[in-house]
Design a protein around this motif. Sequence first.
Motif, PDB file in Angstrom:
ATOM      1  N   THR A 181       4.156 -13.116   6.549  1.00 28.54           N
ATOM      2  CA  THR A 181       5.041 -11.952   6.560  1.00 28.54           C
ATOM      3  C   THR A 181       6.182 -12.192   5.579  1.00 28.54           C
ATOM      4  O   THR A 181       6.665 -13.312   5.426  1.00 28.54           O
ATOM      5  N   TRP A 182       6.591 -11.112   4.931  1.00 30.03           N
ATOM      6  CA  TRP A 182       7.694 -11.180   3.976  1.00 30.03           C
ATOM      7  C   TRP A 182       8.396  -9.835   3.989  1.00 30.03           C
ATOM      8  O   TRP A 182       7.817  -8.820   3.668  1.00 30.03           O
ATOM      9  N   LYS A 183       9.655  -9.834   4.424  1.00 27.76           N
ATOM     10  CA  LYS A 183      10.473  -8.631   4.452  1.00 27.76           C
ATOM     11  C   LYS A 183       9.821  -7.511   5.259  1.00 27.76           C
ATOM     12  O   LYS A 183       9.792  -6.359   4.850  1.00 27.76           O
ATOM     13  N   GLY A 184       9.252  -7.852   6.408  1.00 33.82           N
ATOM     14  CA  GLY A 184       8.681  -6.834   7.275  1.00 33.82           C
ATOM     15  C   GLY A 184       7.288  -6.386   6.895  1.00 33.82           C
ATOM     16  O   GLY A 184       6.745  -5.478   7.531  1.00 33.82           O
ATOM     17  N   ARG A 185       6.697  -6.989   5.872  1.00 35.20           N
ATOM     18  CA  ARG A 185       5.333  -6.643   5.478  1.00 35.20           C
ATOM     19  C   ARG A 185       4.424  -7.849   5.658  1.00 35.20           C
ATOM     20  O   ARG A 185       4.866  -8.990   5.585  1.00 35.20           O
ATOM     21  N   TRP A 186       3.143  -7.578   5.856  1.00 36.94           N
ATOM     22  CA  TRP A 186       2.135  -8.623   5.989  1.00 36.94           C
ATOM     23  C   TRP A 186       1.389  -8.774   4.668  1.00 36.94           C
ATOM     24  O   TRP A 186       1.042  -7.776   4.024  1.00 36.94           O
ATOM     25  N   TYR A 187       1.137 -10.034   4.290  1.00 35.65           N
ATOM     26  CA  TYR A 187       0.418 -10.332   3.059  1.00 35.65           C
ATOM     27  C   TYR A 187      -0.680 -11.361   3.339  1.00 35.65           C
ATOM     28  O   TYR A 187      -0.535 -12.232   4.191  1.00 35.65           O
ATOM     29  N   LEU A 188      -1.754 -11.232   2.579  1.00 36.62           N
ATOM     30  CA  LEU A 188      -2.840 -12.208   2.618  1.00 36.62           C
ATOM     31  C   LEU A 188      -2.784 -13.021   1.333  1.00 36.62           C
ATOM     32  O   LEU A 188      -2.859 -12.459   0.229  1.00 36.62           O
ATOM     33  N   VAL A 189      -2.644 -14.334   1.458  1.00 37.57           N
ATOM     34  CA  VAL A 189      -2.671 -15.238   0.313  1.00 37.57           C
ATOM     35  C   VAL A 189      -4.090 -15.774   0.193  1.00 37.57           C
ATOM     36  O   VAL A 189      -4.603 -16.402   1.124  1.00 37.57           O
ATOM     37  N   ALA A 190      -4.724 -15.509  -0.947  1.00 35.20           N
ATOM     38  CA  ALA A 190      -6.148 -15.843  -1.074  1.00 35.20           C
ATOM     39  C   ALA A 190      -6.485 -16.237  -2.502  1.00 35.20           C
ATOM     40  O   ALA A 190      -5.786 -15.884  -3.459  1.00 35.20           O
ATOM     41  N   TRP A 191      -7.595 -16.963  -2.631  1.00 36.66           N
ATOM     42  CA  TRP A 191      -8.148 -17.306  -3.945  1.00 36.66           C
ATOM     43  C   TRP A 191      -9.153 -16.234  -4.312  1.00 36.66           C
ATOM     44  O   TRP A 191     -10.146 -16.047  -3.630  1.00 36.66           O
TER      45      TRP A 191
END
Length: 324
Positions: A181-191
Amino acid sequence: MATTSARLLSLLSLLQARRDWPGGLLAERLDVSPRTVRRDVDRLRELGYPIRAFKGPDGGYRLDAGARLPPLLFDDEQAVAIAVALQVAALSGADIQEGATRALNTMRQVMPSRLRHRIDALQVTAVGQPATGSDSPVDRTVLTALGAAVHAHEVLRFDYGSTSATTDAPPRRVEPHHLVTWKGRWYLVAWDLDRDDWRTFRCDRVSPRTPTGPRFTPRRLPRGDVATYVTGRFRGSTDTSAWPCVGEVILGLPAAAVAAYTRDGLVEELGPDRCKLVQGSWSWVGLAAALGRFDADIEVIGPAELKAAFGGLARRYADAARPS
């Protein structure tokens, strides 16, 4: 000997504390006979707790997962940690706000007064960033699917953004490593397998496809740490995780007012019209100028370089204000 109800609670607490318990050790801890332990285990089973007996030199018991969630016991520190997490869950960006609120109310109703006082004294202030565009919370089923792929180390296919159903673009193929999560948003870190590079995807734009692909061996992120990588990514560089100049001040403004105009600073409420701000910049003068835009009283906590930058700006501004 403790009453049956108190003994059942003690037994349940022990079963939740570790995976396997020898029957003799349970009897010793509860100061009862092994036969009493067997009867108490049967009573807990009747209440819906899936307790399985296992064979061995001493025999024992294990609390397994069941078809439904039975009542749980938490120690004081666990209860406080869960309550704090529920307070900030509303700003996670996922559609769990209502559930988190109801869960917190349920916990507070059964908490002893000493724990309720600890929770109320914490006064957790979760300040969200202002909404932009037409963003919407991430569906919990999407988060569940992404989290499962991350946990299982399975290749994930998904449509992203406008490619979902309006074009013939092929789905993205990635090796998912982290859900953040970053600043209230969800992110997927992927290759990204097709681009042969790391990518960060907004989860509210992801439409997972099934089934998932084969398992993969996790890779090492640039700089190793996911928090370091994500912080640097959103600052435009994967080579640095922190601003070269970071200062700490107290502002004569409410925390909510400051947070609404702070892109990546850390805001802590100190009172109704007073807050602490930790902010970074590429230079001390730039940081001092940025803090001055709040048009409020400023008290510099540190470091000395920031205080000197304020002094330099004050002299420049004073010279600029003199009549020519």
